[in-house]
Structures are given as C-alpha cells and as structure tokens.
Design an enzyme around this catalytic site. Sequence first.
Site, PDB file in Angstrom:
ATOM      1  N   ASN A  10      41.314  45.535  45.650  1.00 12.14           N
ATOM      2  CA  ASN A  10      39.966  45.832  45.151  1.00 12.14           C
ATOM      3  C   ASN A  10      39.202  44.513  45.170  1.00 12.14           C
ATOM      4  O   ASN A  10      39.398  43.675  44.289  1.00 12.14           O
ATOM      5  CB  ASN A  10      40.057  46.405  43.732  1.00 12.14           C
ATOM      6  CG  ASN A  10      38.683  46.566  43.087  1.00 12.14           C
ATOM      7  OD1 ASN A  10      37.658  46.444  43.768  1.00 12.14           O
ATOM      8  ND2 ASN A  10      38.670  46.824  41.786  1.00 12.14           N
ATOM      9  N   TRP A  11      38.382  44.348  46.193  1.00 11.97           N
ATOM     10  CA  TRP A  11      37.663  43.067  46.323  1.00 11.97           C
ATOM     11  C   TRP A  11      36.579  42.908  45.259  1.00 11.97           C
ATOM     12  O   TRP A  11      36.049  41.818  45.079  1.00 11.97           O
ATOM     13  CB  TRP A  11      37.016  42.971  47.712  1.00 11.97           C
ATOM     14  CG  TRP A  11      37.968  42.745  48.845  1.00 11.97           C
ATOM     15  CD1 TRP A  11      39.343  42.694  48.793  1.00 11.97           C
ATOM     16  CD2 TRP A  11      37.610  42.525  50.219  1.00 11.97           C
ATOM     17  NE1 TRP A  11      39.846  42.461  50.045  1.00 11.97           N
ATOM     18  CE2 TRP A  11      38.815  42.359  50.938  1.00 11.97           C
ATOM     19  CE3 TRP A  11      36.401  42.457  50.898  1.00 11.97           C
ATOM     20  CZ2 TRP A  11      38.834  42.122  52.324  1.00 11.97           C
ATOM     21  CZ3 TRP A  11      36.413  42.226  52.270  1.00 11.97           C
ATOM     22  CH2 TRP A  11      37.616  42.052  52.973  1.00 11.97           C
ATOM     23  N   LYS A  12      36.199  43.994  44.605  1.00 11.10           N
ATOM     24  CA  LYS A  12      35.067  43.967  43.661  1.00 11.10           C
ATOM     25  C   LYS A  12      33.834  43.395  44.392  1.00 11.10           C
ATOM     26  O   LYS A  12      33.691  43.577  45.589  1.00 11.10           O
ATOM     27  CB  LYS A  12      35.423  43.188  42.403  1.00 11.10           C
ATOM     28  CG  LYS A  12      36.751  43.672  41.802  1.00 11.10           C
ATOM     29  CD  LYS A  12      36.987  43.189  40.414  1.00 11.10           C
ATOM     30  CE  LYS A  12      38.338  43.726  39.923  1.00 11.10           C
ATOM     31  NZ  LYS A  12      38.553  43.548  38.510  1.00 11.10           N
ATOM     32  N   HIS A  96      36.415  53.088  37.877  1.00  7.77           N
ATOM     33  CA  HIS A  96      36.922  51.767  37.498  1.00  7.77           C
ATOM     34  C   HIS A  96      36.352  51.392  36.131  1.00  7.77           C
ATOM     35  O   HIS A  96      35.192  51.716  35.828  1.00  7.77           O
ATOM     36  CB  HIS A  96      36.540  50.727  38.555  1.00  7.77           C
ATOM     37  CG  HIS A  96      37.250  49.429  38.347  1.00  7.77           C
ATOM     38  ND1 HIS A  96      36.836  48.525  37.408  1.00  7.77           N
ATOM     39  CD2 HIS A  96      38.377  48.916  38.908  1.00  7.77           C
ATOM     40  CE1 HIS A  96      37.674  47.488  37.411  1.00  7.77           C
ATOM     41  NE2 HIS A  96      38.617  47.705  38.322  1.00  7.77           N
ATOM     42  N   GLU A  98      35.148  48.785  35.039  1.00  6.97           N
ATOM     43  CA  GLU A  98      33.890  48.021  35.092  1.00  6.97           C
ATOM     44  C   GLU A  98      32.700  48.956  35.281  1.00  6.97           C
ATOM     45  O   GLU A  98      31.603  48.694  34.784  1.00  6.97           O
ATOM     46  CB  GLU A  98      33.981  46.967  36.217  1.00  6.97           C
ATOM     47  CG  GLU A  98      34.901  45.821  35.809  1.00  6.97           C
ATOM     48  CD  GLU A  98      35.623  45.141  36.957  1.00  6.97           C
ATOM     49  OE1 GLU A  98      35.231  45.310  38.121  1.00  6.97           O
ATOM     50  OE2 GLU A  98      36.612  44.433  36.671  1.00  6.97           O
ATOM     51  N   GLU A 167      45.011  51.295  34.731  1.00  9.56           N
ATOM     52  CA  GLU A 167      44.551  49.912  34.608  1.00  9.56           C
ATOM     53  C   GLU A 167      44.167  49.639  33.153  1.00  9.56           C
ATOM     54  O   GLU A 167      43.032  49.921  32.743  1.00  9.56           O
ATOM     55  CB  GLU A 167      43.332  49.671  35.496  1.00  9.56           C
ATOM     56  CG  GLU A 167      43.610  49.832  36.975  1.00  9.56           C
ATOM     57  CD  GLU A 167      42.671  48.985  37.824  1.00  9.56           C
ATOM     58  OE1 GLU A 167      43.172  48.251  38.673  1.00  9.56           O
ATOM     59  OE2 GLU A 167      41.453  49.029  37.603  1.00  9.56           O
ATOM     60  N   GLY A 173      41.797  41.195  35.193  1.00 12.22           N
ATOM     61  CA  GLY A 173      41.170  39.891  35.390  1.00 12.22           C
ATOM     62  C   GLY A 173      41.452  38.896  34.275  1.00 12.22           C
ATOM     63  O   GLY A 173      40.810  37.852  34.197  1.00 12.22           O
ATOM     64  N   SER A 211      45.880  42.397  36.694  1.00 17.78           N
ATOM     65  CA  SER A 211      46.569  41.113  36.871  1.00 17.78           C
ATOM     66  C   SER A 211      47.908  41.245  37.588  1.00 17.78           C
ATOM     67  O   SER A 211      48.845  40.498  37.301  1.00 17.78           O
ATOM     68  CB  SER A 211      46.723  40.383  35.530  1.00 17.78           C
ATOM     69  OG  SER A 211      45.448  40.120  34.972  1.00 17.78           O
ATOM     70  N   GLY A 232      43.199  43.265  42.132  1.00 14.94           N
ATOM     71  CA  GLY A 232      41.881  42.645  42.173  1.00 14.94           C
ATOM     72  C   GLY A 232      41.965  41.211  42.677  1.00 14.94           C
ATOM     73  O   GLY A 232      41.996  40.954  43.883  1.00 14.94           O
ATOM     74  N   GLY A 233      42.022  40.271  41.748  1.00  8.70           N
ATOM     75  CA  GLY A 233      41.966  38.848  42.093  1.00  8.70           C
ATOM     76  C   GLY A 233      42.933  38.442  43.193  1.00  8.70           C
ATOM     77  O   GLY A 233      42.562  37.698  44.119  1.00  8.70           O
TER      78      GLY A 233
HETATM   79  P1  PGA Z   1      42.798  42.216  38.635  1.00  8.70           P
HETATM   80  O1  PGA Z   1      41.856  43.501  38.842  1.00  8.70           O
HETATM   81  O2  PGA Z   1      43.990  42.395  39.540  1.00  8.70           O
HETATM   82  O3  PGA Z   1      41.951  41.051  39.023  1.00  8.70           O
HETATM   83  O4  PGA Z   1      43.202  42.198  37.192  1.00  8.70           O
HETATM   84  C1  PGA Z   1      42.394  44.767  39.045  1.00  8.70           C
HETATM   85  C2  PGA Z   1      41.282  45.768  39.130  1.00  8.70           C
HETATM   86  O5  PGA Z   1      40.301  45.636  38.390  1.00  8.70           O
HETATM   87  O6  PGA Z   1      41.354  46.711  39.937  1.00  8.70           O
END
Ligand code: PGA
Length: 252
Positions: A10-12, A96, A98, A167, A173, A211, A232-233
Amino acid sequence: MTNRKLIAGNWKMNGSVGANDLLVRAVLAGLAPAPACTVAVCVPAPYLAQVQMLRANSPLELGAQDVSPHEKGAFTGEVSASMLREFAVRYVIVGHSERRQYHGETDALVADKARAALAAGITPIVCVGETLAERDAGRTEEVVKRQLAAVIHVNGHCISEIVVAYEPVWAIGTGKTASPEQAQHVHAVLRAQLRAATAHPQRVSILYGGSMNAANAASLLAQPDIDGGLVGGAALKEEDFLQIVAAASRCD
Ligand code: PGA
C-alpha cells in the site's frame, strides 16, 4: 488447504513518476518469474497507467487504494470501479482506517465500495481494525465484527470473493506490530464470522497489516489464519518488500 499467500503493498500517497519507475523495476528484478505467493502494489490513481505498463507481462498485480461506490456521473473527484478495471486493476483497498478517520467513511459506505468493486470484477481488500482506545476498552472483537458484518450484509452472496485485511489502527505506521498471537486471535474471530456467512470461508484471504516488515513478517505469516500482508512503509523499500515476499513464499 491453505490459501496461497498474498502480499499487497500500500504505497499510500507516496511516489513520483521517477521514484515509481525505480521501485517497480527493482521489485520486478527481485521477483521470481512464478512467485510462490501473489504479489500486488496498490498505487495512487494517477500512477495506475504507469505501473500497468511497467508490470506488463510480469507476475506483479496492480491495485488501487480507493473506489467510488457509484457507477458514473456527477461525482467530481471520484474514480469508478470500471475506470480502474480499464487499467487491469485486480485489487482495490476499501475502508482503510485513514479513509475512515480522515474522510469520515462509514461501515455502510465501505460495504457499498466493496459492492462496486465486485460488480466490476475487482477484488476489494476490506480493511477492519480497532483503535488503541477500543483495544484498551476490550472492544476489539466487537469493532472488527461490526465492520465486517456491514460488508457481509451488502455482499453476502459473493462474500467469498473478498479479501479482508486486519489492520489494528495503533499498529499502522507506528512501528508497533500486533504480536503473532494477538493478530491470529483476531483473524480467527474474522474467519469464524466468515464461516457463518459462506460455505467457503477458507477461500477468503485474511491479511495482516500494521508495521509488517522484513523482520516480523515470517512469524506473522506462520499463523494459521494469516494469509498474507497489507504492507505500507516497507512496500516503499524494494529490499524490505522483497524480503516480505520471500517470507510469504516460504510459507507455501
Ligand atoms: P504500515 O501501513 O505498514 O506502514 O504500518 C499499513 C497500512 O496502512 O496498510
């Protein structure tokens, strides 16, 4: 029978034409021609065409990060599922945390987005997860079950076609990961809920996200109900992403 694992990056809201080119080429260079797990990257909408071209004739699957619940029309700024489909999008993240947090997305809206994706032949990756306050109040199961129930309610007839991503919001994050046992516990709760809704609960991949990284992926992916990761990251660093893919490939 266990599911083939799925690792979805997930590049966001990250990337640029130049950076995407380097990242996708590096990921492709490190992927086996026929990887033992499914690998996808969910990219910002403006880059779908670019990444579609970069990944052509490769095993890397393409995903988007959001979709409109509507088919078409006067919805300025929205992107429909049929538009995504034109770029060979196979997965789309819906709900998601967010988007729930910053854009006020409700359980009902998330369910409608999943419906729109399914209708266009795109697999929705439905995100569920509790906040730290909800976990501390002992409400984790209630929250994730409520979030998934809304999606089952609207999409019951084809619920075995979705992917679920657990999640925990407090792990996204933050560098704080749910322990394999904590994650497995919630995944088992979600699997039981799916069992009540479909004759094929094992067909639904339940990903862990929050994470996930090169160091912790193997122990999370070894859990019986953890079928992959939403990353994500670590998906922005080719070495880390490829190490997670390698850990998932070893599970099969
Ligand atoms: P993260 O994000 O791996 O940076 O914690 C995961 C996500 O939000 O899908």
